[in-house]
Design an enzyme around this catalytic site. Sequence first.
Site, PDB file in Angstrom:
ATOM      1  CG  HIS A  11      47.132  34.597  48.716  1.00 50.33           C
ATOM      2  ND1 HIS A  11      47.056  33.223  48.674  1.00 50.33           N
ATOM      3  CD2 HIS A  11      47.716  34.986  47.554  1.00 50.33           C
ATOM      4  CE1 HIS A  11      47.571  32.797  47.527  1.00 50.33           C
ATOM      5  NE2 HIS A  11      47.982  33.850  46.832  1.00 50.33           N
ATOM      6  CB  CYS A  12      52.473  36.007  50.576  1.00 50.35           C
ATOM      7  SG  CYS A  12      54.014  36.779  50.054  1.00 50.35           S
ATOM      8  CB  VAL A  13      51.261  37.735  45.008  1.00 49.18           C
ATOM      9  CG1 VAL A  13      49.767  37.998  45.092  1.00 49.18           C
ATOM     10  CG2 VAL A  13      52.047  39.009  45.341  1.00 49.18           C
ATOM     11  CG  ASN A  58      51.508  30.626  43.723  1.00 47.98           C
ATOM     12  OD1 ASN A  58      50.439  31.235  43.657  1.00 47.98           O
ATOM     13  ND2 ASN A  58      51.750  29.533  43.023  1.00 47.98           N
TER      14      ASN A  58
END
Length: 347
Positions: A184-186, A189
């Site tokens: 999951h890439c912040v 998002n």
Amino acid sequence: MDFLTLFLVYLCFVLLVTALLCLCSGRKESFLARSVTRASQVLSLVIPTQLQRVAHRVAHGALHRLFHTRSCLFVVLHIALQAAVFGEYTWEVFGYCWELQFPLLLLLLPYLLLAGNMGCFLLCSRANPGIITKSNHASLVKVYAYDGVMFQRGTVCPTCTMEKPARSKHCSVCGTCVHRFDHHCVWLNNCVGASNAAWFLLYLLSLTATATALAAITLSFLSHVVQLSNLLHSTYLDAQGQEHPVEIPFLVQHLFLTFPRIVFMLGFVILLTLVLGGYSAFSLYLAFTNQTTNEWCKSRRFGVSHHVSSQPPDRQVVYKNIYSKGIWRNLKEIFRPPTALERKKKT
């Protein structure tokens, strides 16, 4: 020199913050959360118990909201950093380089790379990463074979109450199971999975190329300034009035005093190029070997674990990547994810 000390502190701070954000991105128990816990244990010797409880709730609540819930904060920060860097490049570097008669195509290269990068960013952040639903679950289960070590047949996701397809994982941030889950890439998002892995790879490579181009052009401009001013063959007087030849520390300080914003931008872009270059190399390695970040991290543990279901208790499991089919076919799978029908034809 005081200036060089300050500048090195600035570079180290930027690198440290970037590394912390990379370590914290999408992890269930982030490095930053563990660090806060350890720090609170040390400070508990001098801080009152009631104040500790309040600080603990605030810190962990803030960290949870920051890294473990979907938020546009990092997307806004991402765009703001790009706007600041390109604003400085356009306002000063482009104008100075144009006066020095740099080739126009070279000066426009960062903008072309930025356009491609923003396109990949939008496609990757807005795309469905491969969310597993009840309607597509039956077909996704048939896409990849279970290796019997990392991915076991019959494993049910306790949240989605569905059998996990091989290479999938439940994302606690998005609250869904993702097919061929990578991470999951912040900054996006969004999760990176089977359906947007290609766009993520192109986004990462284009971002690295953009930072590299900005650093190269800015360095070329500063080197032109040094050559035109003939600083390398000059001398300066120190505080005691003694004459010394110009050295690198003095040269850097002179350039900073003359072009402070450009030098700070250059320091940030160089660090960004190094960090992104390393991450891009790692992502290419994963693509060449047909691994995901999730699988690579999990595979580090199997050297010291035992698989009791199919192996004797005293026999150590050796994980083998059964999904790699050679560099070309692995890359093809990234850009054209396989379907259950294709797998059935091959078998």
